[in-house]
Enzyme design. Structure first.
Site, PDB file in Angstrom:
ATOM      1  N   GLU A   1     -10.670   6.969   3.339  1.00  0.00           N
ATOM      2  CA  GLU A   1     -11.234   6.069   4.349  1.00  0.00           C
ATOM      3  C   GLU A   1     -11.615   6.835   5.615  1.00  0.00           C
ATOM      4  OE1 GLU A   1      -8.629   5.297   2.450  1.00  0.00           O
ATOM      5  OE2 GLU A   1      -9.473   3.618   1.325  1.00  0.00           O
ATOM      6  N   HIS A  16      -3.644  -6.855   0.351  1.00  0.00           N
ATOM      7  CA  HIS A  16      -4.959  -7.366  -0.038  1.00  0.00           C
ATOM      8  C   HIS A  16      -5.216  -8.665   0.711  1.00  0.00           C
ATOM      9  CE1 HIS A  16      -3.859  -4.682  -3.354  1.00  0.00           C
ATOM     10  NE2 HIS A  16      -5.150  -4.479  -3.484  1.00  0.00           N
TER      11      HIS A  16
END
Lengths: 388, 449
Positions: free
Chosen positions: A119, A190
């Site tokens: 990321e 999530h």
């Protein structure tokens, strides 16, 4: 994760109320699943498009869900400017939520491609590309995984124009997309909605759309028009659930501008993204139960820099405000809005500003339905505020 | 159902409009069908790995350390017999003077900080050849990302004493508008992005910038081929961003040259506490990147390696190259550091005496008969004068307008920022004796809407 969101869609069809023979079958009144096929927040037919300011009404439109409209916006942007690049983890085959489906085939592997799983690398590379005049629209697979890129976002991208000063260097073409929010069973990693963390960092514009037509207009605005870097948070529970008419043509909606979805006189509810549907259902129930009650609903759309004027004007009129969001109540978006309201509208207030938001905990798998604001909590807050 | 139908349409359109000229850079595993007793297996993760029946772990010690390329030794004598200088004597002298300029500016500014006339400073003593040598063989339009110890790049690309001093004193001539700490230079004209303090963040940015340059040329073949060069220290290479940068640059074939200044220390941390492999260079190979280790005190070796690296970076549509330049940080880490707290003074003195990029080039020039003691003295005197003049001018110059603190956060002032600017203006009006606004260009008037 595509499978998770598919599963959640299938759940949508059922009222999750277990009934046992020995129990009285008293149907739920408030906490029933949102019927996305009926909610007034979506344009179920072309006729209502004109009710949303900024949406084109003349041309053709197509029924699309949120991931399809994001895909439509990316396709439109890639076609409009060869500076636009799309990259991230697994975007080449279409993305784990199908948002980039077909884009590599149509625009080639040099403009739409996979990156290694890093990321900080994705955002760092996007900053470099934007600094050289490209428009990288990068994807962080889940907002929960943006934290490795926090340094690049906070220390680099956000401060880029400021530190470059007179050199004019900037990363205005940069857009970081990320699926966010609860999906019913995403648990700790999530589910998160880190928008308020970005709201504490000057330099970015932080956008959360609520519907397919809004997502397209805001995303195109972020990519093609914004001279500031944009964090674009897509409520993943809406990827498949929210379906509406989306104008086919290219159009943009203004960033840093809130939208009054539904005018009212007694209470202002400020929210964004998925909880707007919860708010709408709660408003309908409250107004049904309290004849004469009239609630104004505002979609913030841009979390930061936010549209203070629209909110302050509304609250000055109603004298009551609720802020509703999924992410934790403490230091959340609601805290900033509540503080601003008391600073500017103190003498006009008839009740304290109420924050209906996630509890100060993590989103443990088994407890998600208790953590996020539901219809009952918003309903209760509306009545409490009114009766204060 | 709806979505599947739509996807179908998209796919069909894709087939119709499949791009013709764009080569697919996708790598796929070879066929799964293998001959019996095949020497190689087709695991997708390592395509050319042969089977072995010997249980053996690879030990780092069983590989010799990568060699260090040099052209000229510490006595100024040419040791690479194939070497021929590729520039005129005048050019060599210019590079030499650039190195001397930086070393003199370092001394003056270090002392200025000690006297409290400057908030902070970082010298680059002992590392002048890495920045100036590499910059001198790159194209002026190649994009640069620096860490902070690369003053030489700015000098070599044409920055004057006045420009250095503008940034160091955060005055109104600073392109960064007085916002960053001293030594965080940046210049659009020189194609060098502004320096930021967080270590290694510039490395993945360099990969992305290189990818942008590659794309721009791919989309328009008339665009000039350019590379990106990114500098960093061996300590910064321990950051995750180093890993991200090299991996992305390799997988996306980006024309970027990573130049590591391995000077033995990261503040107080010696390399022994920084890594246990063979320096930084050995890692490049692991990422599939062409790599070289060079003598960073030898400007000729820096030039030859960087020149070749640039050529390679533009080959085959672009690829990254890693250069590890071995040097020694002769100075303290910064003005906030006393390095004798963690290393022996004699070690530093030893390095200063034994080997130094400036004296090494000077010896080479003297051997060639293009430099002598008189020229040395003249050059040092005039450079010192130039720097001191710019120093005192910069010190007297006004700071940028106070308004500049609110600008450039966004392209335009937001409502929030406008309101806060008005709030600050009110404070300054109300408590004029509490603030010293006179040193800022335009005083408090710049805060007017």
């Amino acid at each position: 994760m595509a499978s998770i969101s598919r599963a959640s869609r299938s759940k949508m069809g059922f009222h999750h109320v277990r009934r046992f023979a020995s129990q009285a079958t008293k149907p739920r009144r408030l906490n029933v699943p949102i019927d996305f096929a009926k909610t007034p927040l979506l344009h179920h037919s072309r006729e209502t498009l004109s009710q949303t300011p900024g949406l084109p009404t003349d041309g053709p439109s197509t029924r699309k869900n949120l991931f399809q409209s994001v895909n439509d916006a990316l396709r439109t942007a890639l076609g409009a400017s060869n500076k636009v690049l799309c990259f991230g983890e697994d975007v080449a085959f279409g993305g784990v939520f199908r948002c980039t489906t077909g884009l590599q085939n149509d625009f080639g592997p040099h403009r739409v491609f996979n990156t290694p799983i890093t990321e900080q690398g994705i955002v760092g590379a996007a900053i470099g590309a934007a600094a050289e005049g490209m428009k990288p629209v990068v994807e962080i697979q889940f907002a929960d995984y943006v934290f490795p890129a926090f340094d690049q976002i906070v220390n680099e991208a956000a401060k880029f124009r400021y530190r470059e000063g007179k050199t004019g260097g900037n990363v205005g073409g940069l857009v970081i997309r990320m699926p966010c929010g609860g999906v019913g069973h995403g648990a700790l990693y999530h589910t998160q909605s880190p928008e308020s963390l970005f709201g504490h960092v000057p330099g970015f514009r932080v956008v959360v759309p609520r519907s397919p037509s809004q997502a397209k207009g805001l995303l195109l605005s972020a990519i093609l028009e914004s001279q500031d870097p944009v964090i674009f948070m897509e409520p993943k529970i809406l990827y498949r659930a929210a379906v509406e008419e989306v104008p086919d043509e290219s159009y943009t909606l203004p960033i840093s501008k809130a939208e009054v979805i539904r005018p009212g006189n007694d209470i202002t509810i400020i929210s964004y993204g998925r909880p707007l549907y919860t708010c709408m259902a709660a408003i309908e129930a409250a107004e049904r139960d309290r004849p004469g009650l009239s609630v104004e609903l505002i979609d913030l759309r841009t979390i930061f820099p936010w549209d203070r004027q629209t909110i302050l004007d509304s609250v000055a009129k109603t004298g009551r405000a609720l802020v509703v969001h999924e992410s934790m109540v403490n230091f959340g978006v609601g805290s900033e809005i509540a503080a601003t309201i008391q600073e500017h509208n103190l003498l006009k207030m008839k009740a304290p500003v109420k924050r209906v938001a996630g509890w100060t905990t993590h989103t443990g798998l088994a407890y998600e339905k208790y953590i996020f604001p539901d219809v009952a909590r918003v309903y209760d807050a509306i009545l409490e505020s009114k009766d204060y | 159902m709806k979505s599947r139908a739509l996807r179908h349409v998209a796919l069909r359109r894709a087939v119709l409009s499949r791009p013709q000229a764009v080569p697919f850079a996708l790598r796929s595993a070879s066929s799964l069908s293998q001959r019996p007793n095949s020497d190689f297996v087709s695991f997708p993760g390592a395509l050319k790995s042969a089977f072995t029946t010997t249980l053996k772990f690879e030990a780092p010690e069983s590989y010799p350390a990568l060699p260090t390329y040099r052209v000229v030794d510490q006595h100024g004598a040419v040791v690479d017999e194939s070497f021929k200088p590729d520039i005129s004597d005048e050019e060599v002298i210019r590079l030499y003077k650039d190195m001397v300029f930086i070393s003199i500016m370092d001394l003056i500014m270090f002392d200025a900080q000690r006297q409290g006339r400057l908030s902070f400073y970082m010298v680059s003593a002992g590392e002048e050849a890495v920045s100036i040598g590499s910059s001198s063989v790159l194209d002026r339009e190649d994009v640069m990302f620096c860490q902070y110890r690369e003053q030489g790049v700015f000098k070599e690309r044409g920055w004057t004493a006045k420009e250095f001093m503008g940034q160091l004193f955060a005055n109104k001539r600073d392109p960064g508008r007085g916002r960053s700490m001293p030594v965080h230079y940046g210049s659009k004209e020189l194609n060098i992005h502004s320096i930021s303090s967080p270590l290694a963040t510039q490395l993945p940015q360099a990969s992305g910038a290189a990818y942008a340059l590659k794309m721009q040329r791919l989309q328009d073949p008339n665009v000039k081929p350019r590379v990106v060069a990114a500098f960093f220290g061996e300590g910064a290479a321990s950051e995750g961003d180093f890993h991200a940068a090299l991996n992305i640059a390799a997988t996306r074939s980006c024309p970027v040259i990573f130049i590591c200044r391995n000077n033995g220390y990261a503040i107080s941390t010696p390399t022994l506490d920084q890594y246990r492999g063979d320096g930084i260079a050995s890692r490049g190979i692991g990422y599939g990147i062409d790599t070289i280790r060079i003598d960073g005190n030898d400007i000729w070796a820096v030039r030859e390696a960087t020149k070749k690296a640039r050529e390679m970076a533009l080959q085959d549509g672009g690829k990254p190259v890693l250069i590890e330049a071995m040097t020694y940080r002769v100075s303290h880490h910064s003005t906030s550091d006393d390095s004798f707290a963690y290393r022996a003074r004699v070690e530093v003195e030893d390095w200063k005496r034994r080997d130094n990029p400036i004296t090494r080039l000077r010896k080479w020039m003297e051997a060639k008969g293009i430099w002598d003691e008189t020229k040395e003295k003249e050059a040092r005197d005039s450079l010192r004068k130039e720097i001191l003049k710019a120093f005192s001018e910069a010190e007297r110059e006004k700071k940028p307008p106070i308004r500049a603190m609110f600008e450039d956060v966004y392209e335009e002032l937001t409502e929030d920022l406008k309101a806060q600017m008005a709030e600050l203006k009110e404070m300054l009006d109300k408590y004029p004796e509490e603030y010293d606004v006179a040193e800022y260009e335009g005083g408090k008037d710049s805060l007017k809407p």
